[in-house]
Design an enzyme around this catalytic site. Structure first.
Site, PDB file in Angstrom:
ATOM      1  N   LYS A  87       0.840  -1.205   0.000  1.00 37.40           N
ATOM      2  CA  LYS A  87       0.000   0.000   0.000  1.00 37.40           C
ATOM      3  C   LYS A  87       0.872   1.251   0.000  1.00 37.40           C
ATOM      4  O   LYS A  87       1.758   1.401   0.840  1.00 37.40           O
ATOM      5  CB  LYS A  87      -0.895   0.036   1.239  1.00 37.40           C
ATOM      6  CG  LYS A  87      -2.177  -0.736   1.094  1.00 37.40           C
ATOM      7  CD  LYS A  87      -2.917  -0.771   2.407  1.00 37.40           C
ATOM      8  CE  LYS A  87      -4.129   0.124   2.391  1.00 37.40           C
ATOM      9  NZ  LYS A  87      -4.991  -0.145   3.576  1.00 37.40           N
ATOM     10  N   LEU A  88       0.591   2.120  -0.947  1.00 36.52           N
ATOM     11  CA  LEU A  88       1.335   3.379  -1.082  1.00 36.52           C
ATOM     12  C   LEU A  88       0.342   4.536  -1.118  1.00 36.52           C
ATOM     13  O   LEU A  88      -0.741   4.414  -1.704  1.00 36.52           O
ATOM     14  CB  LEU A  88       2.123   3.380  -2.398  1.00 36.52           C
ATOM     15  CG  LEU A  88       3.145   2.257  -2.615  1.00 36.52           C
ATOM     16  CD1 LEU A  88       3.548   2.191  -4.080  1.00 36.52           C
ATOM     17  CD2 LEU A  88       4.370   2.478  -1.736  1.00 36.52           C
TER      18      LEU A  88
END
Length: 295
Positions: free
Chosen positions: A110-111
């Site tokens: 997750k970014l």
């Protein structure tokens, strides 16, 4: 909750990990993470960072024992404007998963959907075969840039968009079909399907079951146990409100965004600018609290 509802995938974020790490049931994971940090040595700061990464991975690995699909693990929100930093941290998390016998095909990294985060996602996908989940996504510009970066999945937020409109406008209640968060995800879904983007649209951050039902037909939805419990009590037939066929007939125009155009279009959306920065600050604050706890 995972054992009860048997979802395909599951997600973690700093706030969820922080809450879970304080529960007696998960004390062993915290102890193991601390022992790992100490074992690797280095400065106190490095030990805490390593323990923190290890804790995220230990929780992820526990979740993977209970689901058939993938778990999402978040890169530190404090790196949200550091493309290289995000790439390094993502690769580190994948290495840590490998150490506990989990392959990268079962992980989504997750970014934050900043310009830098989206470009980090582009590199991770193309050069390292690491699947990314772009989070804190509020604007159409963010969604377009993610599609162009060919990331695996996006998590456009529904509830937090509604929260902003309720807090900043005169209208305090919305019908599901008129809900600004629902409308945002619907537009993104239609755009992706009309132009044949492979990126998965996973609606996220729901405040009520009406929002979920209004997005029936979306690729994926990530739903809290509380709302899953409410849905499980309902026995109504749902007809998809989103479909590829209808998306292909919609009148959206294709756009291309370089960095300048992305920053301008995103900046034009006051809600998205405020919610993105607020989300990064909140996740960063929880990451700091988690580090304090480990310390």
């Amino acid at each position: 909750a995972i054992d009860e509802y048997k979802p395909l995938d599951a997600t973690t974020n700093p706030s969820l990990i922080l809450a879970a790490a304080q529960m007696p049931a998960y004390q062993k994971l915290v102890d193991d993470a601390v022992a790992y940090g100490k074992k690797l040595g280095g400065s106190e700061e490095e030990q805490i960072k390593n323990a923190s990464d290890k804790l995220f991975v230990l929780f992820g690995a526990e979740i993977l024992k209970r689901i058939p699909g993938r778990v999402s693990t978040e890169v530190d929100a404090r790196l949200s404007f550091d493309k290289e930093g995000m790439i390094q941290r993502a690769r580190r998390l994948i290495d840590l998963y490998k150490e506990v016998g989990v392959g990268k095909d079962r992980i989504l990294i997750k970014l934050s959907s900043t310009w830098e985060g989206i470009q980090a996602g582009r590199v991770l996908e193309a050069e390292y075969g690491i699947h990314c989940n772009m989070t804190l996504l509020f604007s159409f510009a963010q969604a377009v840039a993610c599609a162009e970066a060919a990331v695996t999945l996006i998590s456009p937020f529904v509830g937090r968009i509604l929260d902003w409109y309720v807090a900043n406008g005169d209208k305090k209640t919305y019908e599901p079909s008129e809900d600004p968060g629902v409308k945002s995800v619907t537009k993104i879904y239609n755009y992706y399907k009309k132009f044949g983007y492979k990126t998965i649209v996973m609606g996220a951050s729901f405040r009520n079951t009406g929002q979920i039902k209004a997005l029936t037909g979306c690729d994926y939805l990530t739903i809290s146990p509380k709302l899953l419990a409410e849905l499980s009590k309902e026995h109504v037939k749902l007809t998809p409100t989103l479909s590829v066929k209808e998306a292909q007939a919609c009148d959206l125009e294709k756009i291309h965004l370089d960095e300048k155009a992305f920053r301008w279009h995103h900046n034009e959306d006051q809600m998205a600018v405020e919610k993105l920065s607020d989300g990064i600050r909140r996740f960063a604050a929880d990451a700091v609290k988690l580090e304090r706890m480990l310390k």
